[in-house]
Write a protein that holds these residues in place. Structure first.
Motif, PDB file in Angstrom:
ATOM      1  N   SER A   1      27.527 -15.196 -17.233  1.00 24.02           N
ATOM      2  CA  SER A   1      27.054 -15.454 -15.871  1.00 24.02           C
ATOM      3  C   SER A   1      26.401 -16.821 -15.731  1.00 24.02           C
ATOM      4  O   SER A   1      25.784 -17.346 -16.664  1.00 24.02           O
ATOM      5  N   GLU A   2      26.532 -17.345 -14.518  1.00 20.27           N
ATOM      6  CA  GLU A   2      25.873 -18.609 -14.207  1.00 20.27           C
ATOM      7  C   GLU A   2      24.360 -18.474 -14.341  1.00 20.27           C
ATOM      8  O   GLU A   2      23.700 -19.385 -14.853  1.00 20.27           O
ATOM      9  N   ALA A   3      23.827 -17.325 -13.895  1.00 23.69           N
ATOM     10  CA  ALA A   3      22.368 -17.124 -13.968  1.00 23.69           C
ATOM     11  C   ALA A   3      21.876 -17.250 -15.411  1.00 23.69           C
ATOM     12  O   ALA A   3      20.822 -17.842 -15.672  1.00 23.69           O
TER      13      ALA A   3
ATOM     14  N   GLY B   1      19.013 -21.805 -11.319  1.00 26.33           N
ATOM     15  CA  GLY B   1      19.554 -21.149 -10.127  1.00 26.33           C
ATOM     16  C   GLY B   1      19.856 -19.674 -10.339  1.00 26.33           C
ATOM     17  O   GLY B   1      20.166 -19.233 -11.436  1.00 26.33           O
ATOM     18  N   HIS B   2      19.733 -18.903  -9.208  1.00 25.27           N
ATOM     19  CA  HIS B   2      20.066 -17.461  -9.185  1.00 25.27           C
ATOM     20  C   HIS B   2      19.151 -16.655 -10.118  1.00 25.27           C
ATOM     21  O   HIS B   2      18.124 -17.175 -10.580  1.00 25.27           O
ATOM     22  N   ASN B   3      19.570 -15.420 -10.398  1.00 28.87           N
ATOM     23  CA  ASN B   3      18.808 -14.566 -11.319  1.00 28.87           C
ATOM     24  C   ASN B   3      19.715 -13.395 -11.691  1.00 28.87           C
ATOM     25  O   ASN B   3      20.552 -12.965 -10.886  1.00 28.87           O
TER      26      ASN B   3
ATOM     27  N   ILE C   1      19.145 -26.219 -11.644  1.00 33.40           N
ATOM     28  CA  ILE C   1      20.270 -26.189 -12.576  1.00 33.40           C
ATOM     29  C   ILE C   1      21.228 -25.070 -12.187  1.00 33.40           C
ATOM     30  O   ILE C   1      20.829 -23.905 -12.080  1.00 33.40           O
ATOM     31  N   HIS C   2      22.489 -25.452 -11.979  1.00 29.46           N
ATOM     32  CA  HIS C   2      23.537 -24.507 -11.599  1.00 29.46           C
ATOM     33  C   HIS C   2      24.815 -24.841 -12.364  1.00 29.46           C
ATOM     34  O   HIS C   2      24.939 -25.909 -12.955  1.00 29.46           O
ATOM     35  N   ALA C   3      25.776 -23.901 -12.317  1.00 35.28           N
ATOM     36  CA  ALA C   3      27.149 -24.191 -12.733  1.00 35.28           C
ATOM     37  C   ALA C   3      28.040 -23.609 -11.646  1.00 35.28           C
ATOM     38  O   ALA C   3      27.737 -22.551 -11.085  1.00 35.28           O
ATOM     39  N   ASP C   4      29.100 -24.306 -11.322  1.00 29.35           N
ATOM     40  CA  ASP C   4      29.876 -24.005 -10.121  1.00 29.35           C
ATOM     41  C   ASP C   4      30.908 -22.904 -10.345  1.00 29.35           C
ATOM     42  O   ASP C   4      31.298 -22.604 -11.477  1.00 29.35           O
TER      43      ASP C   4
HETATM   44 ZN    ZN Z   1      24.666 -21.692  -8.469  1.00 28.74          ZN
END
Ligand code: ZN
Length: 222
Positions: free
Chosen positions: A54-56, A17-19, A109-112
């Motif tokens: 970062s989550e990314a 997820g994201h970038n 795949i993400h982290a909240d």
């Molecule tokens: Zn996310």
């Protein structure tokens, strides 16, 4: 691992997820795209820990570890991004990548970034939207349950204690637009100090990747 439990020959779409460049490009990531039952921003910047991890970066690191594990077992892996320096792709494009690969299974795949008092991970799968995801809802749910069980068993992360519901979502473009069984994992809460300490450790990320690989393999072989 017994040969019967190998994902060899299967195609898995892995979507970190994201970038890393999203936050610096608000006009590109804030433009809306069609998500099947409405419109939503192309992407968002994602969460980060208090330490600034970062989550990314987390998402990509786990995704690359997961790719290595799955490819090592003979699966073909299609990624939506392989660096953390770009922008996007938009959520509709991410779904398209899995569709075009005719993936047997797909995972975002993400982290909240939840409340700082809340701990844990959760796994979403698409609602059965008529003409959209009604054909993938049931296998996606099986995939979600296999990944949830494997992640709980393979990591120190508890199930999330801060969300009202866990399970189906109809507001995520990456799920709505998928034509292949797909799930979305929030692998922990970056805003919680205990979860963050896990997520920041490379050893934890390897455990997470191993657990997700085991869940996907279970789904693909049962
Ligand atoms: Zn996310």
């Amino acid at each position: 691992m017994r040969p019967a439990e190998s994902p060899a020959g299967k195609v898995v779409a892995v979507d970190p997820g994201h970038n890393g460049g999203n936050a610096a490009h608000p006009s590109e990531i804030n433009r809306t795209v069609d998500i099947g039952n409405g419109r939503k921003a192309c992407d968002t910047a994602g969460a980060e820990t208090a330490e600034g991890y970062s989550e990314a970066a987390y998402n990509l690191d786990v995704a690359l570890r997961l790719r290595r594990l799955l490819e090592g077992m003979g699966a073909t892996v299609v990624m939506t991004r392989t660096t953390n320096t770009g922008v996007g792709p938009c959520i509709n494009k991410r779904a398209q990548i899995g569709n075009r690969a005719h993936a047997d299974a797909a995972i975002s795949i993400h982290a909240d970034g939840g409340p700082s008092s809340g701990r844990g991970f959760h796994v979403f799968y698409p609602a059965a939207l008529h003409g959209l995801t009604d054909d993938i809802a049931a296998p996606s749910r099986r995939l979600a349950l296999d990944i949830r069980a494997a992640y709980q068993r393979g990591t120190h992360m508890p199930r999330a204690d801060y969300i009202g519901h866990e399970g189906q979502r109809s507001d995520l473009g990456g799920l709505n637009l998928s034509d292949v069984p797909k799930v979305f994992i929030e692998a922990g809460n970056m805003a919680n100090a205990t979860d963050a300490a896990h997520l920041e450790r490379p050893g934890f990320r390897q455990q997470a990747a191993r657990a997700i690989a085991a869940g996907i393999t279970r789904y693909l072989t049962s």
